[in-house]
Design a protein around this motif. Structure first.
Motif, PDB file in Angstrom:
ATOM      1  N   ALA A 338       0.822  -1.220   0.000  1.00  0.00           N
ATOM      2  CA  ALA A 338       0.000   0.000   0.000  1.00  0.00           C
ATOM      3  C   ALA A 338       0.855   1.268   0.000  1.00  0.00           C
ATOM      4  N   LYS A 339       2.110   1.149  -0.430  1.00  0.00           N
ATOM      5  CA  LYS A 339       2.986   2.326  -0.464  1.00  0.00           C
ATOM      6  C   LYS A 339       2.902   2.987  -1.843  1.00  0.00           C
ATOM      7  N   GLU A 340       3.898   3.840  -2.187  1.00  0.00           N
ATOM      8  CA  GLU A 340       3.825   4.604  -3.431  1.00  0.00           C
ATOM      9  C   GLU A 340       3.677   3.683  -4.650  1.00  0.00           C
ATOM     10  N   SER A 341       4.232   2.473  -4.542  1.00  0.00           N
ATOM     11  CA  SER A 341       3.904   1.391  -5.484  1.00  0.00           C
ATOM     12  C   SER A 341       3.597   0.170  -4.627  1.00  0.00           C
ATOM     13  N   ASP A 342       3.192  -0.922  -5.242  1.00  0.00           N
ATOM     14  CA  ASP A 342       3.131  -2.199  -4.511  1.00  0.00           C
ATOM     15  C   ASP A 342       4.585  -2.626  -4.337  1.00  0.00           C
ATOM     16  N   ARG A 343       5.159  -2.291  -3.183  1.00  0.00           N
ATOM     17  CA  ARG A 343       6.602  -2.451  -3.012  1.00  0.00           C
ATOM     18  C   ARG A 343       7.047  -3.900  -2.839  1.00  0.00           C
ATOM     19  N   ILE A 344       6.124  -4.826  -2.673  1.00  0.00           N
ATOM     20  CA  ILE A 344       6.554  -6.233  -2.710  1.00  0.00           C
ATOM     21  C   ILE A 344       6.804  -6.590  -4.173  1.00  0.00           C
ATOM     22  N   ALA A 345       5.850  -6.247  -5.034  1.00  0.00           N
ATOM     23  CA  ALA A 345       6.010  -6.556  -6.461  1.00  0.00           C
ATOM     24  C   ALA A 345       7.155  -5.753  -7.080  1.00  0.00           C
ATOM     25  N   SER A 346       7.236  -4.452  -6.763  1.00  0.00           N
ATOM     26  CA  SER A 346       8.255  -3.630  -7.436  1.00  0.00           C
ATOM     27  C   SER A 346       9.666  -3.968  -6.944  1.00  0.00           C
ATOM     28  N   THR A 347       9.789  -4.370  -5.681  1.00  0.00           N
ATOM     29  CA  THR A 347      11.111  -4.755  -5.166  1.00  0.00           C
ATOM     30  C   THR A 347      11.576  -6.057  -5.822  1.00  0.00           C
ATOM     31  N   VAL A 348      10.683  -7.024  -5.885  1.00  0.00           N
ATOM     32  CA  VAL A 348      11.049  -8.315  -6.496  1.00  0.00           C
ATOM     33  C   VAL A 348      11.398  -8.110  -7.977  1.00  0.00           C
ATOM     34  N   ALA A 349      10.615  -7.276  -8.663  1.00  0.00           N
ATOM     35  CA  ALA A 349      10.906  -7.011 -10.087  1.00  0.00           C
ATOM     36  C   ALA A 349      12.271  -6.333 -10.238  1.00  0.00           C
ATOM     37  N   MET A 350      12.584  -5.394  -9.342  1.00  0.00           N
ATOM     38  CA  MET A 350      13.880  -4.702  -9.406  1.00  0.00           C
ATOM     39  C   MET A 350      15.044  -5.686  -9.254  1.00  0.00           C
ATOM     40  N   ILE A 351      14.966  -6.542  -8.246  1.00  0.00           N
ATOM     41  CA  ILE A 351      16.068  -7.480  -7.995  1.00  0.00           C
ATOM     42  C   ILE A 351      16.222  -8.439  -9.180  1.00  0.00           C
ATOM     43  N   ARG A 352      15.100  -8.892  -9.710  1.00  0.00           N
ATOM     44  CA  ARG A 352      15.176  -9.821 -10.856  1.00  0.00           C
ATOM     45  C   ARG A 352      15.732  -9.112 -12.092  1.00  0.00           C
TER      46      ARG A 352
END
Ligand code: S3P
Length: 425
Positions: A338-352
């Motif tokens: 519920a942050k500025e993006s869905d930070r679970i999805a955006s973090t995982v996408a960044m690392i990948r």
């Protein structure tokens, strides 16, 4: 995918030196709002330079408060005027939620709106805590902004909030200051307690337990405040030091209350050498210097109170974890969605995107450290903390292309130049 791209790193060699970071974002919002609630002239120094702080400044001006440079001249919250238009909170959830609380005590109607990202964030959570005090609060049918508050005539009440949310606690508290009798707010632990630390010494409330705050209705007096540096900004520089062999970096005069430094606790648990020295106090907020030296890092578990106290830094810690050996598991962090993006999805996408191994979970993620990341392109999903975390990965793994890099201005407009200067000085 955006055409606006910035390429960062890699930077050869370690990060070393003594640096400062801009004023803390959470404390800058509060300093402006508290000063606007106070009758008279307050003098603020070192306010955060980000766009979010500008949003708070503009909303307060729309309510009739004069803010010239760092001087806030206010008739007091009783003299705030009904807004002529919707109040635009931009990208800032803190602006919207904290001001919804303050406005709940005002005898007029206010409607708060925000940008595309803020307009998808959950706001229904404001309704219960503010309505129990007597305000009327409505959201869109989906529970998001626009948020309309019909305020005035507040009573006192006790609430218990399931999540460790400083924004909700503060919204309730700013309303309860305008109630007709004391109120209490309790929540899960791990929240940033800036509001409680500020109001306590003014006789406007007291911590009754580690998590329960009693609010005494009353007026905030005008004050002078020198905003400490932002530990959430310092975290990017300190993380760059933690992942780069030979680094030895000190960030001076940052806010160091326990609800803000979960990030440092995690770095220590991973094996980095972290020294903190408290050098002062700003209205209840411990302030000091933090030195981080690189050491071989190993994965760790981040959950419960620690996950709450490191919440804004979890995307960045995912980058650090990718440079560690072993597995780092983050749990109890559903609020990241519920942050500025869905930070679970955006973090995982960044690392990948940078060649790392990351798995999503409902309330967190798992990073399997492979000793580093590689070059690549990261889409920021209009989230400043994803953009800046990707830049930190780039310092050691780059070059990394960052899509929509300017979103960093939400909290730190000169971030890229300040990061790069660690290697050019
Ligand atoms: C903030 C509280 C936290 C934090 C946000 C700023 C504040 O949010 O993530 O960046 O200044 O009160 P929550 O209260 O939703 O946990």
């Amino acid at each position: 995918m955006t055409n606006n791209t910035r390429t960062v790193g890699p930077f050869p060699g370690p990060a070393r030196g003594l640096v400062s970071v801009p004023g803390d974002k959470s404390l800058s919002h509060r300093a402006l709002i508290f000063a606007a609630m106070a009758e008279g002239e307050s003098h603020l120094e070192g306010l955060g330079p980000g766009e979010d702080i500008e949003s708070t400044r503009q909303v307060l001006q729309a309510l009739g408060v004069d803010i010239t440079n760092d001087v806030v001249s206010s008739p007091g919250i009783g003299g705030w005027t009904a807004p002529l238009d919707d109040l635009d909170c931009g990208n800032s959830g803190t602006t919207l939620r904290l001001l919804a609380g303050a406005l709940a005590g005002r005898p007029f109607t206010s409607t708060m709106v925000g940008d595309h990202s803020l307009s998808r964030r959950p706001m229904r959570r404001l309704v219960g805590p503010l309505e129990i005090l007597g305000a009327r609060v409505s959201t869109s049918p989906g529970g998001t902004a626009p948020v309309t508050v019909v305020g005035g005539g507040l009573r006192g009440a006790d609430v218990s909030i399931a999540m460790a949310s400083a924004q909700l606690r503060t919204a309730f508290t700013l309303a309860a200051l305008q109630g007709d009798r004391p109120s209490r707010v309790d929540s899960a632990p791990g929240f940033r307690d800036h509001t409680e630390r500020f109001l306590g010494p003014l006789g406007l409330g007291e911590m009754e337990t580690a998590t329960r705050f009693r609010v005494e209705p009353g007026a905030i007096p005008p004050f002078r405040y020198h905003v400490p540096g932002d530990p959430s900004s310092a975290a990017f520089l300190l993380a760059a030091a933690a992942i780069t062999p030979g680094s030895d970096l000190t960030v001076q005069r940052i806010a160091l209350s326990p609800g803000r430094v979960g990030f440092l606790d995690v770095l220590e648990a991973m094996g980095a050498t972290v020294d903190r020295s408290i050098t002062g106090d700003e209205m209840g907020e411990p302030v000091g210097d933090v030195r981080v030296r690189h050491a071989p890092l190993t994965g760790c578990r981040i959950q419960g109170k620690l996950a709450a106290a490191a919440l804004d830094e979890l995307p960045l810690l995912a980058v650090v974890a990718a440079f560690a050996s072993g597995v780092t598991g983050v749990a109890d962090a559903a609020e990241l969605r519920a942050k500025e993006s869905d930070r679970i999805a955006s973090t995982v996408a960044m690392i990948r995107s940078l060649g790392g191994t990351a798995e999503e979970a409902a309330a967190g993620f798992t990073i399997t450290g492979t000793g580093g990341l590689s070059q690549g392109r990261v889409e920021t999903d209009h989230d400043h903390r994803i953009a800046m975390s990707a830049a930190v990965a780039a310092t050691a793994a780059g070059p990394v292309e960052i899509g929509d890099p300017d979103v960093a201005a939400v909290s730190w407009p000169t971030f890229y130049a300040d990061l790069e200067s660690l290697w050019s000085s």
